[in-house]
Design a protein around this motif. Structure first.
Motif, PDB file in Angstrom:
ATOM      1  N   GLN A   2      13.555   8.246  23.166  1.00  0.00           N
ATOM      2  CA  GLN A   2      14.103   8.621  21.866  1.00  0.00           C
ATOM      3  C   GLN A   2      14.572  10.059  21.928  1.00  0.00           C
ATOM      4  OE1 GLN A   2      10.996   7.768  19.002  1.00  0.00           O
ATOM      5  NE2 GLN A   2      11.828   5.725  18.637  1.00  0.00           N
ATOM      6  N   LEU A   3      15.735  10.298  21.359  1.00  0.00           N
ATOM      7  CA  LEU A   3      16.312  11.632  21.327  1.00  0.00           C
ATOM      8  C   LEU A   3      16.450  12.067  19.880  1.00  0.00           C
ATOM      9  CD1 LEU A   3      19.134  11.094  23.992  1.00  0.00           C
ATOM     10  CD2 LEU A   3      16.891  12.116  24.350  1.00  0.00           C
ATOM     11  N   GLN A   4      15.959  13.255  19.582  1.00  0.00           N
ATOM     12  CA  GLN A   4      16.006  13.767  18.216  1.00  0.00           C
ATOM     13  C   GLN A   4      16.737  15.099  18.200  1.00  0.00           C
ATOM     14  OE1 GLN A   4      14.834  12.303  15.202  1.00  0.00           O
ATOM     15  NE2 GLN A   4      16.161  13.968  14.490  1.00  0.00           N
ATOM     16  N   ALA A   5      17.922  15.088  17.599  1.00  0.00           N
ATOM     17  CA  ALA A   5      18.724  16.308  17.508  1.00  0.00           C
ATOM     18  C   ALA A   5      18.451  17.019  16.191  1.00  0.00           C
ATOM     19  CB  ALA A   5      20.205  15.969  17.619  1.00  0.00           C
ATOM     20  N   CYS A  21      17.770  19.243  21.049  1.00  0.00           N
ATOM     21  CA  CYS A  21      17.554  17.808  21.170  1.00  0.00           C
ATOM     22  C   CYS A  21      16.317  17.598  22.018  1.00  0.00           C
ATOM     23  CB  CYS A  21      18.759  17.145  21.809  1.00  0.00           C
ATOM     24  SG  CYS A  21      18.547  15.384  22.172  1.00  0.00           S
ATOM     25  N   SER A  23      13.586  15.093  23.769  1.00  0.00           N
ATOM     26  CA  SER A  23      13.448  13.740  24.313  1.00  0.00           C
ATOM     27  C   SER A  23      11.987  13.343  24.368  1.00  0.00           C
ATOM     28  CB  SER A  23      14.041  13.689  25.725  1.00  0.00           C
ATOM     29  OG  SER A  23      13.731  12.451  26.357  1.00  0.00           O
ATOM     30  N   TYR A  94      25.857  14.706  18.576  1.00  0.00           N
ATOM     31  CA  TYR A  94      24.896  13.788  19.171  1.00  0.00           C
ATOM     32  C   TYR A  94      24.517  14.271  20.573  1.00  0.00           C
ATOM     33  CZ  TYR A  94      26.848  10.615  15.665  1.00  0.00           C
ATOM     34  OH  TYR A  94      27.278  10.032  14.503  1.00  0.00           O
ATOM     35  N   CYS A  95      23.242  14.177  20.879  1.00  0.00           N
ATOM     36  CA  CYS A  95      22.829  14.380  22.257  1.00  0.00           C
ATOM     37  C   CYS A  95      22.669  13.014  22.918  1.00  0.00           C
ATOM     38  CB  CYS A  95      21.531  15.172  22.351  1.00  0.00           C
ATOM     39  SG  CYS A  95      20.131  14.437  21.491  1.00  0.00           S
ATOM     40  N   TRP A 114      21.087   7.618  22.985  1.00  0.00           N
ATOM     41  CA  TRP A 114      21.739   8.535  22.050  1.00  0.00           C
ATOM     42  C   TRP A 114      20.794   8.926  20.932  1.00  0.00           C
ATOM     43  CZ3 TRP A 114      26.888  10.033  22.715  1.00  0.00           C
ATOM     44  CH2 TRP A 114      27.575   9.366  23.726  1.00  0.00           C
ATOM     45  N   GLY A 115      20.884  10.186  20.523  1.00  0.00           N
ATOM     46  CA  GLY A 115      20.164  10.632  19.354  1.00  0.00           C
ATOM     47  C   GLY A 115      20.904  10.243  18.083  1.00  0.00           C
ATOM     48  N   ARG A 116      20.302  10.487  16.946  1.00  0.00           N
ATOM     49  CA  ARG A 116      20.887  10.087  15.661  1.00  0.00           C
ATOM     50  C   ARG A 116      21.922  11.069  15.144  1.00  0.00           C
ATOM     51  NH1 ARG A 116      16.512   7.801  11.550  1.00  0.00           N
ATOM     52  NH2 ARG A 116      18.459   7.192  10.539  1.00  0.00           N
TER      53      ARG A 116
END
Length: 124
Positions: A2-5, A21, A23, A94-95, A114-116
């Protein structure tokens, strides 16, 4: 993974922002990372990428000299430092993680996580 930007916001032209971002994966340092953006009404476009060991970076022509991508593998984080922002930089950023361990920069099709996204709005 999961990627969080995060780090987006509303700024004025000429200002700076730093996007982050994070991970959740254990293999963050094993893969190249990238930033993309989607401007209103447009297709998503490549912004920047960084290799696994930070030895190589690549940028879209529109951001060269203004944006810097970096990563901290100990913190599972990739950054996008954005300076001298322009109104045309407005968009959702997006990251993404690439599975490509060969050529650099990785082809767009190699990004599989991909992050959100985080919104960046630059007022002129």
């Amino acid at each position: 993974v999961q990627l969080q930007a995060s780090g987006g916001g509303l700024v004025q032209a000429g200002d700076s922002l730093r996007l982050s971002c994070v991970s959740s994966g254990r293999t963050f340092s094993s893969y190249p990372m990238g930033w993309f953006r989607r401007a209103p009404g447009q297709e998503r476009e490549f912004v920047a990428s960084v290799s696994r060991t930070i030895s190589r970076t690549a940028y879209a022509d529109a951001v060269k000299g203004r944006f810097t991508i970096s990563r901290d593998n100990a913190e599972n984080t990739v950054y996008l430092h954005m300076n001298n922002l322009k109104s045309e930089d407005t968009g959702v950023y997006y990251c993404a993680r690439s599975r490509n361990l060969g050529s650099f920069p990785p082809p767009v099709a190699s990004y599989d996580a991909w992050g959100r996204g985080t919104q960046v709005t630059v007022s002129s």
